[in-house]
Enzyme design. Structure first.
Site, short mmCIF file in Angstrom:
data_model
loop_
_atom_site.label_atom_id
_atom_site.label_comp_id
_atom_site.label_asym_id
_atom_site.label_seq_id
_atom_site.Cartn_x
_atom_site.Cartn_y
_atom_site.Cartn_z
N HIS A 63 0.84 -1.20 0.00
CA HIS A 63 0.00 0.00 0.00
C HIS A 63 0.88 1.26 0.00
O HIS A 63 0.62 2.21 -0.73
CB HIS A 63 -0.88 0.06 1.26
N ARG A 85 -2.06 -6.08 -8.47
CA ARG A 85 -1.00 -7.03 -8.16
C ARG A 85 -0.87 -8.10 -9.22
O ARG A 85 0.21 -8.41 -9.67
CB ARG A 85 -1.25 -7.69 -6.81
#
Ligand code: ADP
Length: 162
Positions: free
Chosen positions: A17, A90
């Protein structure tokens, strides 16, 4: 003013993050990290804990704001005068869900754009759920989350064990 919103559960915030946050903050005037007050998923960390981790980690970064939201993201964005959502990707597995969310948000408000940022090379395997799983078994989470929150994460699981 270019205001981006980076929404998520941040249960807890990870180095993946943070990588997105730091990179996104460079290409906008203000980045609002928006912590979802989950109603159906029950998070391990309370919203206060999730916000306090982010505050500690992002302390002193000038153009980053931390906020919470519930309900529709587009409504929150309107209130904040933001029209860009930033999301991290991702793997292919993130794509389908994010694709659907981006189209739904566009349908709700055509002024909203969703921007996707590719994960940092070291973080493609990293998720909050992996951190939770490791921490719950006292596994090593160093390098996965910022050092300053590691002890607080372990402590939470100690408390939960009673
Ligand atoms: P998680 O999926 O880890 O529980 P969140 O729901 O808090 O995380 O995710 C918020 C946003 O951060 C999503 O756009 C998600 O794709 C992105 N994100 C999460 N982990 C990473 C990572 N390691 N690299 C890039 N983006 C990520």
């Amino acid at each position: 003013m270019r205001i981006f919103v980076y929404p998520g559960s941040f249960d807890p915030v990870t180095n993946g993050h943070l990588d997105i946050i730091e990179r996104a903050a460079k290409i906008c005037d203000k980045l609002i990290v928006a912590v979802l007050i989950n109603r159906n998923k029950s998070p391990v960390f309370t919203v206060e804990e999730r916000v306090s981790f982010l505050k500690e980690v992002l302390d002193g970064k000038p153009n980053i704001e931390i906020a919470t939201f519930s309900g529709l993201l587009v409504d929150f964005m309107k209130k904040k005068g933001a029209n860009t959502i930033i999301k991290g990707l991702r793997a292919v597995s993130d794509f389908e869900y994010e694709f659907q969310m981006a189209l739904l948000n566009k349908n709700l408000d055509e002024n909203i754009e969703t921007l996707f940022m590719m994960t940092g090379i070291n973080y493609s395997y990293l998720s909050s759920s992996a951190v939770r799983e490791l921490a719950s078994h006292r596994g090593n989470i160093r390098d996965l989350v910022p050092d300053i929150i590691i002890e607080r994460i372990y402590k939470k699981y100690e408390e939960n064990r009673g």
